[in-house]
Design an enzyme around this catalytic site. Structure first.
Site: not given
Ligand code: NI
Length: 169
Positions: A43, A48, A87-88, A129-130, A133
Site C-alpha cells: 500500500g 508518502q 511502512c515504506l 493504514h493508508e 496517511h
Molecule cells: Ni505506511
C-alpha cells in the site's frame, strides 16, 4: 518519518477534478504502482510520495490492485485485531498494531467511478493504514506510548548516523 509532509492532512480532490482529469489520475496511479512495486510494498499513500492529496493505492495478495481517491470510512468493526505492520516511510521498523478487524470504505477510482469496499483481515488493515496517511497519522502513533518513544528514538539516531556518514563522505 521525520518529514513534516507525512504529518499534514491531505487535501480532498473535488469530484469534478477527478472526473475531469482522468488522464492525470491514470498517470499518478501508474507512477504510484511503480513505486509500490519497486519497494515491494502492499500500500502507498500520496503524502508518502510528495502528493498532498487524498489518494492511496493498494496491492494486496488475493485482491486486485486498487486506487482510492477521496476515500471515506463508512464503518469499522468494534472487534479489533493485532498484527505486525511496517511502512515504506519508516524503513526497517515493524510493530504489532491494534486496528478494527473490518472496515467499509467508499472512494473513487482512477476512472472516476465511485465504489464501496468491505474488507477484513490484511486488506482491512492496509486500507486503514493508508487512510491514516491521508490524516497525517503513522502506524507508530497507534502504539503504546513507551513502545512508540523507543522506536522514534531509535529511528532518529539511525537517521542522524546515516546523515553524518554521508557528510563524512
Ligand atoms: Ni505506511
Amino acid at each position: 518519518m521525520g518529514d513534516e509532509r507525512l504529518r499534514e492532512k491531505a487535501a480532498p480532490i473535488p469530484i469534478e477534478d477527478i472526473k475531469g482529469n482522468l488522464a492525470h489520475w491514470a498517470k499518478v496511479a501508474l507512477a504510484m504502482f511503480g513505486a509500490l512495486e519497486e519497494h515491494k510494498g502492499i500500500g502507498l499513500a500520496g503524502p508518502q510520495v510528495g502528493i498532498a492529496q487524498r489518494i492511496f493505492i493498494t496491492n494486496v495478495d488475493g485482491d486486485e490492485p486498487r486506487v482510492f481517491i477521496n476515500p471515506s470510512v463508512i464503518e469499522t468493526s468494534q472487534a479489533t485485531a493485532k498484527a505486525e505492520e511496517g511502512c515504506l516511510s519508516i524503513p526497517r521498523v515493524w510493530a504489532d498494531v491494534e486496528r478494527p478487524k473490518s472496515v467499509k470504505m467508499q472512494a473513487w477510482n482512477e476512472k472516476g467511478r465511485s465504489f464501496t469496499i468491505e474488507a477484513t483481515g490484511l486488506l482491512a488493515r492496509v486500507l486503514l493504514h493508508e487512510y491514516d496517511h491521508l490524516e497525517g497519522v503513522l502506524f507508530v502513533d497507534r502504539l503504546p506510548a513507551l513502545k512508540r518513544e523507543r522506536i522514534v528514538e531509535k529511528f532518529a539516531k539511525r537517521t542522524k548516523a546515516k546523515t553524518e556518514n554521508e557528510s563524512a563522505g
